[in-house]
Design a protein around this motif. Sequence first.
Motif, PDB file in Angstrom:
ATOM      1  N   LEU A 135       0.871  -1.171   0.000  1.00 14.16           N
ATOM      2  CA  LEU A 135       0.000   0.000   0.000  1.00 14.16           C
ATOM      3  C   LEU A 135       0.903   1.214   0.000  1.00 14.16           C
ATOM      4  O   LEU A 135       1.690   1.418   0.918  1.00 14.16           O
ATOM      5  CB  LEU A 135      -0.904  -0.001   1.238  1.00 14.16           C
ATOM      6  CG  LEU A 135      -1.960  -1.090   1.258  1.00 14.16           C
ATOM      7  CD1 LEU A 135      -2.684  -1.095   2.591  1.00 14.16           C
ATOM      8  CD2 LEU A 135      -2.937  -0.888   0.116  1.00 14.16           C
ATOM      9  N   LYS A 136       0.790   2.052  -1.005  1.00 11.60           N
ATOM     10  CA  LYS A 136       1.760   3.119  -1.252  1.00 11.60           C
ATOM     11  C   LYS A 136       1.584   4.365  -0.382  1.00 11.60           C
ATOM     12  O   LYS A 136       2.298   5.331  -0.557  1.00 11.60           O
ATOM     13  CB  LYS A 136       1.696   3.523  -2.727  1.00 11.60           C
ATOM     14  CG  LYS A 136       1.965   2.359  -3.653  1.00 11.60           C
ATOM     15  CD  LYS A 136       2.100   2.728  -5.096  1.00 11.60           C
ATOM     16  CE  LYS A 136       0.941   3.428  -5.685  1.00 11.60           C
ATOM     17  NZ  LYS A 136       1.077   3.679  -7.121  1.00 11.60           N
ATOM     18  N   LYS A 137       0.694   4.340   0.584  1.00  7.78           N
ATOM     19  CA  LYS A 137       0.404   5.536   1.380  1.00  7.78           C
ATOM     20  C   LYS A 137       1.312   5.725   2.589  1.00  7.78           C
ATOM     21  O   LYS A 137       1.121   6.651   3.352  1.00  7.78           O
ATOM     22  CB  LYS A 137      -1.053   5.499   1.862  1.00  7.78           C
ATOM     23  CG  LYS A 137      -2.049   5.476   0.735  1.00  7.78           C
ATOM     24  CD  LYS A 137      -2.131   6.810   0.065  1.00  7.78           C
ATOM     25  CE  LYS A 137      -3.209   6.795  -0.994  1.00  7.78           C
ATOM     26  NZ  LYS A 137      -3.240   7.937  -1.822  1.00  7.78           N
ATOM     27  N   GLY A 138       2.264   4.868   2.828  1.00  5.65           N
ATOM     28  CA  GLY A 138       3.103   5.042   4.006  1.00  5.65           C
ATOM     29  C   GLY A 138       4.314   4.149   3.995  1.00  5.65           C
ATOM     30  O   GLY A 138       4.548   3.401   3.039  1.00  5.65           O
ATOM     31  N   PRO A 139       5.099   4.212   5.078  1.00  2.06           N
ATOM     32  CA  PRO A 139       6.309   3.389   5.161  1.00  2.06           C
ATOM     33  C   PRO A 139       5.981   1.906   5.240  1.00  2.06           C
ATOM     34  O   PRO A 139       4.836   1.530   5.491  1.00  2.06           O
ATOM     35  CB  PRO A 139       6.993   3.881   6.433  1.00  2.06           C
ATOM     36  CG  PRO A 139       5.963   4.599   7.208  1.00  2.06           C
ATOM     37  CD  PRO A 139       4.917   5.053   6.246  1.00  2.06           C
ATOM     38  N   PHE A 140       6.998   1.092   5.042  1.00  5.63           N
ATOM     39  CA  PHE A 140       6.825  -0.350   5.122  1.00  5.63           C
ATOM     40  C   PHE A 140       6.406  -0.716   6.541  1.00  5.63           C
ATOM     41  O   PHE A 140       7.015  -0.276   7.516  1.00  5.63           O
ATOM     42  CB  PHE A 140       8.129  -1.071   4.780  1.00  5.63           C
ATOM     43  CG  PHE A 140       8.626  -0.834   3.375  1.00  5.63           C
ATOM     44  CD1 PHE A 140       7.799  -0.352   2.377  1.00  5.63           C
ATOM     45  CD2 PHE A 140       9.931  -1.113   3.056  1.00  5.63           C
ATOM     46  CE1 PHE A 140       8.256  -0.142   1.087  1.00  5.63           C
ATOM     47  CE2 PHE A 140      10.413  -0.914   1.767  1.00  5.63           C
ATOM     48  CZ  PHE A 140       9.574  -0.437   0.783  1.00  5.63           C
ATOM     49  N   SER A 141       5.375  -1.525   6.644  1.00  4.52           N
ATOM     50  CA  SER A 141       4.885  -1.998   7.941  1.00  4.52           C
ATOM     51  C   SER A 141       4.094  -3.272   7.683  1.00  4.52           C
ATOM     52  O   SER A 141       3.736  -3.565   6.535  1.00  4.52           O
ATOM     53  CB  SER A 141       3.991  -0.947   8.596  1.00  4.52           C
ATOM     54  OG  SER A 141       2.754  -0.863   7.913  1.00  4.52           O
ATOM     55  N   PRO A 142       3.774  -4.030   8.734  1.00  8.20           N
ATOM     56  CA  PRO A 142       2.980  -5.251   8.524  1.00  8.20           C
ATOM     57  C   PRO A 142       1.606  -4.978   7.911  1.00  8.20           C
ATOM     58  O   PRO A 142       1.043  -5.847   7.260  1.00  8.20           O
ATOM     59  CB  PRO A 142       2.834  -5.824   9.933  1.00  8.20           C
ATOM     60  CG  PRO A 142       3.995  -5.272  10.692  1.00  8.20           C
ATOM     61  CD  PRO A 142       4.238  -3.900  10.109  1.00  8.20           C
TER      62      PRO A 142
END
Length: 119
Positions: A84-91
């Motif tokens: 999901l391109k809306k934020g930093p890498f996360s689970p």
Amino acid sequence: MKEEKMRFPLSPKANPQAVITGEHYRFTVLTPKLIRLEYAENGMFEDRATQTVLNRAFPVPAFRKLENDVSLEIITEAFHLHYLKKGPFSPNALFIEVKSNFTNYKNRGRRLADLANEF
């Protein structure tokens, strides 16, 4: 007899056809089973060699890219990456399904479409 140092040619820049870049992210498909993931708030990425991969000048592997304003998917014969391109890498924003993962354990619990509403 003198011991000669072994030298490896460094070629840390990947073929541009194997690179998928956005404002804050960059993915490099190195092989069908190996992908480089980078996230930078300032949009500046490193092209130096790493301890793991000294040379990124591999032949471009076969992969598909599916992208819209909200999400990006990268698919090879061995994995399916969802981001999901809306934020930093996360689970909640990035996960990879390994295609040969024959186990009872799942690597995600919710659908990507459901996660998109959380941003």
